[in-house]
Design an enzyme around this catalytic site. Structure first.
Site, PDB file in Angstrom:
ATOM      1  N   TRP A   1      37.542  55.954  64.056  1.00 47.84           N
ATOM      2  CA  TRP A   1      36.387  56.792  63.714  1.00 47.84           C
ATOM      3  C   TRP A   1      36.470  57.370  62.301  1.00 47.84           C
ATOM      4  O   TRP A   1      35.921  58.431  62.032  1.00 47.84           O
ATOM      5  CB  TRP A   1      36.198  57.917  64.741  1.00 47.84           C
ATOM      6  CG  TRP A   1      36.083  57.451  66.141  1.00 47.84           C
ATOM      7  CD1 TRP A   1      35.024  56.818  66.722  1.00 47.84           C
ATOM      8  CD2 TRP A   1      37.082  57.564  67.183  1.00 47.84           C
ATOM      9  NE1 TRP A   1      35.289  56.537  68.048  1.00 47.84           N
ATOM     10  CE2 TRP A   1      36.557  56.980  68.354  1.00 47.84           C
ATOM     11  CE3 TRP A   1      38.359  58.101  67.230  1.00 47.84           C
ATOM     12  CZ2 TRP A   1      37.249  56.922  69.547  1.00 47.84           C
ATOM     13  CZ3 TRP A   1      39.062  58.034  68.422  1.00 47.84           C
ATOM     14  CH2 TRP A   1      38.500  57.454  69.562  1.00 47.84           C
ATOM     15  N   HIS A   2      37.133  56.675  61.412  1.00 47.33           N
ATOM     16  CA  HIS A   2      37.265  57.164  60.038  1.00 47.33           C
ATOM     17  C   HIS A   2      36.437  56.312  59.075  1.00 47.33           C
ATOM     18  O   HIS A   2      36.845  56.061  57.943  1.00 47.33           O
ATOM     19  CB  HIS A   2      38.741  57.158  59.603  1.00 47.33           C
ATOM     20  CG  HIS A   2      39.587  58.120  60.365  1.00 47.33           C
ATOM     21  ND1 HIS A   2      40.971  58.163  60.256  1.00 47.33           N
ATOM     22  CD2 HIS A   2      39.266  59.082  61.272  1.00 47.33           C
ATOM     23  CE1 HIS A   2      41.448  59.105  61.058  1.00 47.33           C
ATOM     24  NE2 HIS A   2      40.432  59.675  61.682  1.00 47.33           N
ATOM     25  N   TYR A   3      35.287  55.870  59.524  1.00 51.71           N
ATOM     26  CA  TYR A   3      34.463  55.017  58.668  1.00 51.71           C
ATOM     27  C   TYR A   3      33.864  55.833  57.523  1.00 51.71           C
ATOM     28  O   TYR A   3      33.652  57.036  57.635  1.00 51.71           O
ATOM     29  CB  TYR A   3      33.380  54.314  59.476  1.00 51.71           C
ATOM     30  CG  TYR A   3      32.599  55.185  60.427  1.00 51.71           C
ATOM     31  CD1 TYR A   3      31.466  55.841  60.006  1.00 51.71           C
ATOM     32  CD2 TYR A   3      32.999  55.348  61.753  1.00 51.71           C
ATOM     33  CE1 TYR A   3      30.732  56.639  60.868  1.00 51.71           C
ATOM     34  CE2 TYR A   3      32.283  56.150  62.622  1.00 51.71           C
ATOM     35  CZ  TYR A   3      31.152  56.796  62.177  1.00 51.71           C
ATOM     36  OH  TYR A   3      30.448  57.588  63.030  1.00 51.71           O
TER      37      TYR A   3
END
Length: 580
Positions: free
Chosen positions: A514-516
């Protein structure tokens, strides 16, 4: 002299925010503060005027709004609801529940990348800080220097954030064993508990307090001047409005948004020459809104019948998501429920972390928490096979496992950067619909090499003396690799050689962390002051501007950036007004 005045303005703005904080109630954050400035968008007038309009009340938008409200009128528009009163957000023990909620009112909106990896984006005041695993760590000093930020103001801004949302984690036996295992296999030196990003092994911060309660970016609104801020919830912005006639450059002057009843509202900037609209809608939302507003690749916009305000082909480019890969280790003894607390920052570009506990903080005794198919970790499978029936079979398989299969934890690695990039495009003109995004996991060889080195390091930790009490002697590392690759944490096609080819293991077990980021990058879409190139009175301030994900978890830096740029904007405007 002018430089000294500018520095004084920055200091004064920071001090003002601190004073507001100390007169607010810390305990209110846990119960849900009584924000008098927070309203449902259905109560908004048809037309309103503000000095600053911020689109997106997320990890960057909340600290930005709190800061700007000290001196000017600010409208903060958030498409989701309030995080307060939702135990699935507040309680560490319920982690994963919000992510697995696919209802239209969920604080998490599921999206599937074109790579096939199922992911989530925030839809709640506080943004991703309401959904994540809580790890809090700063960007490295090299990162700050390369980006060109003012190091002193960066540190002040981090401290401003940390007074509200950052804590030292409790560190149980499992996390301690991971820490000791990292040191034993050479991820040195030991840096103790620190928010700083330093090569070696450390205990990082967390946004969960000692009672297991989450503190989010929405809590930073405690710093706000309540007479200067209006927060509207369930307010979906459809487009930024531009003035173009008689101008060399388009100038943003308002936004059009709809409330939960579908009623249309407009908010405009006051006539001040430095009033601005600031987009803080995240790596998916910010490039999407620019395109919906007519700023983006002309041919793509025309294909969607969008009037082109500015042909900007770089909007939506440079999209990246840090791939996560993990190994599950069943434990012969109980493991404390914990999310990310320890990190090994290697010299080769991989970050080693751990999560554990009897149910992996999933909220259900038959769950894999952040690794569960229930929150979308189905990875790269053809869309036709990515069905509710397939998911149901995976959940059924979990339900059939013995209790011992749920006792243990995961060691995971995330690669630095990453180098691999993709792009984002519109699917529809509806801002509530997810855009189409491609991340191209492991497209670049170096990313795959870093994953292999990270998994190799995890293998050595598993075999270390420090970790021995948390693993079964008869379970070899190849057995654990094959078990992880074949487990129902995703529905990937399985390969028999996963334990012999770590390259194959990385590809087969890829997940999102979830670190896009990307889509509105500095130098491509915005300048170093985060002003959108080619138009006036419009900035983008959030993770969409990043080319690399900062630190081992970006949330601290995104919150810092909101505060940092708020202080910068205040200082610039106050100096300009004083010089008249």
């Amino acid at each position: 002299m002018e430089d000294n005045i500018g520095r004084w303005r920055l200091f004064a703005a920071a001090l003002t925010g601190s004073i507001f904080f100390f007169f607010s109630s810390l305990s209110a954050a846990q119960k849900g503060p009584n924000y008098t400035f927070m309203h449902n968008a259905t109560t908004a007038p048809d037309i309103s005027y503000y000095d600053y309009i911020i689109v997106g009340g997320g990890t960057a938008g909340c600290p930005l709004a709190a800061t700007l409200s000290q001196n000017y009128s600010v409208l903060l528009l958030e498409r989701g609801g309030s995080p307060y009163g939702n135990p699935n957000i507040t309680n560490l023990s319920a982690f994963g529940a919000a992510l697995s909620d696919t209802s239209p009112t969920s604080p998490s909106q599921r999206f599937i990348s074109e790579d096939g990896v199922i992911n989530s984006r925030a839809r709640v005041l506080g943004g991703g800080s309401c959904l994540n695993a809580g790890f809090y760590t700063r960007a490295g000093t090299d990162y700050v220097r390369e980006v060109g930020w003012d190091g002193r103001l960066v540190n002040e801004s981090y401290h401003w954030v940390e007074r509200v949302v950052a804590f030292e984690p409790p560190m149980g036996q499992w996390q301690s064993a991971v820490r000791d295992g990292l040191l034993e296999v050479g991820v040195q030196p030991y840096n103790g508990f620190t928010y700083d990003h330093i090569v070696g092994t450390k205990v990082g911060g967390t946004i969960f307090d000692r009672d297991g309660h989450r503190h989010t970016a929405a809590d930073l609104l405690q710093y706000a001047n309540p007479t200067g801020l209006t927060v509207l919830l369930h307010a979906t912005v459809h487009k930024v409005l531009f003035r173009t006639k008689g101008r060399q450059r388009p100038s943003a002057h308002g936004v059009a948004f709809r409330d939960a009843s579908g009623i249309r509202h407009r908010a405009y900037l006051t006539n001040g020459p430095r009033s601005e609209i600031i987009i803080s809608s995240g790596a998916l939302g910010s490039p999407q809104l620019l395109m919906l507003s007519g700023v983006g690749p002309a041919q793509h916009l025309q294909a969607h019948n969008i009037t082109v305000v500015l042909d900007q082909p770089m909007v939506g480019q440079g999209m990246s998501d840090n791939p996560m890969n993990s190994i599950f280790i069943p434990s012969p003894i109980p493991v404390e429920v914990s999310l990310i607390e320890v990190v090994g920052i290697t010299g080769f570009g991989s970050y080693i972390e751990a999560a554990g506990g009897e149910n992996f903080a999933g909220g259900n005794p038959r769950d894999y928490g952040m690794f569960s198919p229930k929150i979308g970790q189905l990875a790269t499978v053809p869309p036709k096979e990515r069905t509710p029936e397939a998911l149901a079979r995976a959940v059924q398989l979990m339900d059939s496992l013995e209790d011992a299969a749920f006792r243990g934890g995961f060691l995971l690695e995330k690669i630095m950067g990453p180098i691999s990039t993709g792009h984002l495009e519109l699917r529809t003109r509806n801002p509530n619909d997810n855009p189409a995004v491609t991340f191209n996991y492991f497209k670049e060889t170096l990313d795959l090499q870093r994953c292999v080195q990270g998994i190799s390091t995890i293998e050595r930790i598993i075999e270390s003396k420090s970790f021995s009490r948390f693993r079964y002697d008869y379970m070899s590392v190849p057995t654990l690799l094959n078990m992880t690759a074949s487990s129902p944490i995703n529905l990937l096609p399985k390969h028999a050689n996963s334990s012999t080819s770590l390259e194959q293991f990385c590809k087969d077990t890829v997940m999102t962390i979830w670190h896009y980021h990307g889509g509105c990058q500095v130098g491509r879409v915005v300048d170093t002051d985060y002003k959108v190139l080619g138009v006036d009175a419009l900035r983008v301030i959030d993770g969409s501007t990043f080319s690399y994900s900062p630190g081992t978890n970006p949330q601290a830096t995104v919150m810092m950036l909101g505060r940092y740029m708020g202080v910068r904007i205040l200082g610039e405007r106050l100096d300009a007004e004083e010089s008249k």
